[in-house]
Design a protein around this motif. Structure first.
Motif, PDB file in Angstrom:
ATOM      1  N   ILE A  99      28.190 -68.540  15.183  1.00 54.75           N
ATOM      2  CA  ILE A  99      28.171 -68.995  16.572  1.00 54.75           C
ATOM      3  C   ILE A  99      28.632 -70.447  16.672  1.00 54.75           C
ATOM      4  N   LYS A 100      28.252 -71.271  15.702  1.00 53.97           N
ATOM      5  CA  LYS A 100      28.606 -72.689  15.739  1.00 53.97           C
ATOM      6  C   LYS A 100      30.039 -72.959  15.301  1.00 53.97           C
ATOM      7  N   VAL A 107      25.488 -65.823  27.441  1.00 54.90           N
ATOM      8  CA  VAL A 107      24.520 -65.098  26.618  1.00 54.90           C
ATOM      9  C   VAL A 107      24.310 -63.756  27.298  1.00 54.90           C
ATOM     10  N   LYS A 144      23.983 -67.917  13.041  1.00 55.91           N
ATOM     11  CA  LYS A 144      24.026 -69.303  13.513  1.00 55.91           C
ATOM     12  C   LYS A 144      25.315 -69.992  13.089  1.00 55.91           C
ATOM     13  N   GLU A 165      22.075 -75.150  20.956  1.00 52.08           N
ATOM     14  CA  GLU A 165      23.097 -75.325  19.919  1.00 52.08           C
ATOM     15  C   GLU A 165      24.325 -74.445  20.077  1.00 52.08           C
ATOM     16  N   LYS A 166      24.252 -73.421  20.899  1.00 47.10           N
ATOM     17  CA  LYS A 166      25.436 -72.582  21.116  1.00 47.10           C
ATOM     18  C   LYS A 166      26.519 -73.414  21.793  1.00 47.10           C
ATOM     19  N   THR A 226      31.308 -70.433  23.873  1.00 45.75           N
ATOM     20  CA  THR A 226      31.147 -69.272  22.994  1.00 45.75           C
ATOM     21  C   THR A 226      30.253 -68.224  23.652  1.00 45.75           C
ATOM     22  N   HIS A 227      30.716 -66.979  23.672  1.00 48.03           N
ATOM     23  CA  HIS A 227      29.928 -65.863  24.192  1.00 48.03           C
ATOM     24  C   HIS A 227      29.110 -65.252  23.051  1.00 48.03           C
ATOM     25  N   VAL A 228      27.861 -64.915  23.343  1.00 47.07           N
ATOM     26  CA  VAL A 228      27.004 -64.247  22.353  1.00 47.07           C
ATOM     27  C   VAL A 228      26.407 -63.005  22.995  1.00 47.07           C
ATOM     28  N   GLY A 235      30.570 -70.054  28.280  1.00 44.63           N
ATOM     29  CA  GLY A 235      30.179 -69.055  27.302  1.00 44.63           C
ATOM     30  C   GLY A 235      28.877 -68.412  27.721  1.00 44.63           C
ATOM     31  N   GLU A 272      29.485 -74.521  24.180  1.00 40.32           N
ATOM     32  CA  GLU A 272      29.545 -74.244  25.613  1.00 40.32           C
ATOM     33  C   GLU A 272      30.387 -73.032  25.964  1.00 40.32           C
ATOM     34  N   LEU A 309      20.054 -70.702  21.035  1.00 42.60           N
ATOM     35  CA  LEU A 309      21.033 -70.278  22.031  1.00 42.60           C
ATOM     36  C   LEU A 309      21.141 -71.278  23.179  1.00 42.60           C
TER      37      LEU A 309
END
Length: 206
Positions: free
Chosen positions: A124-125, A36, A121, A158-159, A163-165, A34, A161, A155
């Motif tokens: 994302i979680k 950032v 948050k 806790e993001k 997940t793209h943000v 994922g 692994e 980021l």
């Protein structure tokens, strides 16, 4: 030079390029993660690019979400489109109350940014989310409505692994750029407002 000679030269050139690319790709780890992603700079296209990624996710059946900071009062085409047609595929949250020069109320702006960050948050979680766009969060960070170190730490630690943000907005802070996997700076060459006084138009800017 004859047309067939040009074609033959072109084919030879493309074969060499393909061979070099194949060698390069063979050396890469090819691991997925994922990312950032930061879209910044003075040029137009930061949010537009992020919403293009939302469309890709929807097409691939990947759940996604948007938290829109700052632009809250605007009736944007992307917000209307996603809420009307893809509410199940893309969660869309608006936290801002408008541009900072319109609200002129720092405490309200901070409260709105904090509410948006809490929504972000949680989004994302969410283990079901594939990609989350934090539209114009860089503006909230620029004015210190949110602590940059808190956002960066979240980021990094806790993001999930995979997940793209995507974080958009001008003047991305150095701390964010440092931990990002992909940073694109949009450069303004010409703009109709500065060149001709043409204001933002539906379908182009919003």
């Amino acid at each position: 030079m004859r047309e067939e000679d040009l074609n033959a030269r072109h084919k030879t050139k493309m074969q060499k390029i393909k061979a070099a690319r194949d060698r390069m790709m063979a050396e890469k780890k090819r691991e997925k993660k994922g990312l950032v992603i930061v879209h910044t700079g003075n040029g137009k296209g930061k949010s537009s690019s992020a919403f293009g990624m939302i469309m890709r996710c929807i097409a691939h059946g990947m759940p996604c979400g948007v938290v829109q900071f700052i632009k809250g009062t605007w009736v944007t085409g992307e917000k209307e489109f996603l809420r009307k047609h893809f509410a199940n595929e893309c969660k869309f949250v608006v936290s801002g109350e408008g541009f900072t020069w319109d609200t002129q109320d720092r405490e309200r702006d901070i409260a709105a940014a904090r509410a948006g960050w809490e929504e972000a948050k949680a989004m994302i979680k969410d283990p079901n989310m594939s990609l989350v766009v934090l539209d114009e969060i860089n503006i909230a960070l620029r004015y210190d409505y949110l602590p940059i170190l808190e956002v960066v730490e979240f980021l990094v630690t806790e993001k999930p692994e995979m997940t793209h943000v995507v974080l958009t907005g001008r003047n991305a802070k150095p701390e964010l750029i440092e931990i990002a996997d992909l940073v694109t700076e949009m450069t303004e060459v010409k703009h109709p407002f500065r060149e001709q006084g043409i204001v933002a138009q539906k379908g182009v800017e919003f």
